[in-house]
Design a protein around this motif. Sequence first.
Motif, PDB file in Angstrom:
ATOM      1  N   LYS A  44       2.321   1.818  -3.527  1.00  8.94           N
ATOM      2  CA  LYS A  44       1.247   2.115  -4.250  1.00  8.94           C
ATOM      3  C   LYS A  44       0.986   3.733  -3.948  1.00  8.94           C
ATOM      4  O   LYS A  44       1.118   4.632  -5.329  1.00  8.94           O
ATOM      5  CB  LYS A  44      -0.103   1.509  -4.134  1.00  8.94           C
ATOM      6  N   LEU A  45       0.802   4.308  -2.794  1.00 16.94           N
ATOM      7  CA  LEU A  45       0.599   5.471  -2.747  1.00 16.94           C
ATOM      8  C   LEU A  45       1.787   6.305  -3.063  1.00 16.94           C
ATOM      9  O   LEU A  45       1.861   7.468  -3.540  1.00 16.94           O
ATOM     10  CB  LEU A  45       0.446   5.823  -1.105  1.00 16.94           C
ATOM     11  N   CYS A  46       3.052   5.835  -2.976  1.00 20.84           N
ATOM     12  CA  CYS A  46       4.166   6.730  -3.468  1.00 20.84           C
ATOM     13  C   CYS A  46       4.186   6.702  -5.017  1.00 20.84           C
ATOM     14  O   CYS A  46       4.672   7.842  -5.462  1.00 20.84           O
ATOM     15  CB  CYS A  46       5.679   5.809  -2.927  1.00 20.84           C
ATOM     16  N   ASP A  47       4.040   5.636  -5.418  1.00 21.11           N
ATOM     17  CA  ASP A  47       3.778   5.618  -7.024  1.00 21.11           C
ATOM     18  C   ASP A  47       2.674   6.678  -7.804  1.00 21.11           C
ATOM     19  O   ASP A  47       2.987   7.241  -8.682  1.00 21.11           O
ATOM     20  CB  ASP A  47       3.601   4.075  -7.712  1.00 21.11           C
ATOM     21  N   GLU A  48       1.624   6.459  -6.669  1.00 22.81           N
ATOM     22  CA  GLU A  48       0.570   7.848  -7.263  1.00 22.81           C
ATOM     23  C   GLU A  48       1.156   9.239  -6.724  1.00 22.81           C
ATOM     24  O   GLU A  48       0.275  10.141  -7.133  1.00 22.81           O
ATOM     25  CB  GLU A  48      -0.695   7.473  -6.595  1.00 22.81           C
ATOM     26  N   GLY A  49       2.255   9.458  -6.259  1.00 22.97           N
ATOM     27  CA  GLY A  49       2.531  10.687  -6.007  1.00 22.97           C
ATOM     28  C   GLY A  49       2.161  11.171  -4.608  1.00 22.97           C
ATOM     29  O   GLY A  49       2.599  12.252  -4.231  1.00 22.97           O
ATOM     30  N   LYS A  50       1.721  10.447  -3.942  1.00 23.24           N
ATOM     31  CA  LYS A  50       1.360  10.648  -2.480  1.00 23.24           C
ATOM     32  C   LYS A  50       2.605  10.404  -1.426  1.00 23.24           C
ATOM     33  O   LYS A  50       2.221   9.160  -0.706  1.00 23.24           O
ATOM     34  CB  LYS A  50      -0.228   9.995  -2.205  1.00 23.24           C
ATOM     35  N   THR A  51       3.550  10.871  -1.646  1.00 22.54           N
ATOM     36  CA  THR A  51       4.663  10.308  -0.849  1.00 22.54           C
ATOM     37  C   THR A  51       4.816  10.496   0.458  1.00 22.54           C
ATOM     38  O   THR A  51       5.391   9.775   1.333  1.00 22.54           O
ATOM     39  CB  THR A  51       6.087  11.209  -1.535  1.00 22.54           C
TER      40      THR A  51
ATOM     41  N   GLU B 117       0.882  -1.311  -0.014  1.00 20.88           N
ATOM     42  CA  GLU B 117       0.023  -0.065   0.075  1.00 20.88           C
ATOM     43  C   GLU B 117       0.794   1.238  -0.083  1.00 20.88           C
ATOM     44  O   GLU B 117       0.630   2.348  -0.780  1.00 20.88           O
ATOM     45  CB  GLU B 117      -1.009  -0.022   1.243  1.00 20.88           C
TER      46      GLU B 117
END
Length: 93
Positions: A63-70, A60
Amino acid sequence: MKLRYTIIAASAMLAISPVVLAEEAVQATQDCAALQAQFDQAASAATAEQIGQAKMARAEGQKLCDEGKTAEGAAKLKDAISQIAAPSQQPSS
């Protein structure tokens, strides 16, 4: 005259802002990658019981990092690391 300096200062800040934001994004991406590597290293020494939930948290976080929600991704990765770094909850004999 004051207005002129204010406009020049504001223009300079607008020109610099994208560079600063880009540097922050690169740093956040590096933080995510470093935390993922840290998890992988800690997972190699963790018990099977510790790894179950932690792997889901790691996925998870990635996934957040990949979505730019670092920030959220890094927090989730830190949580995953703490799950496998904690001593096993199983009673010792």
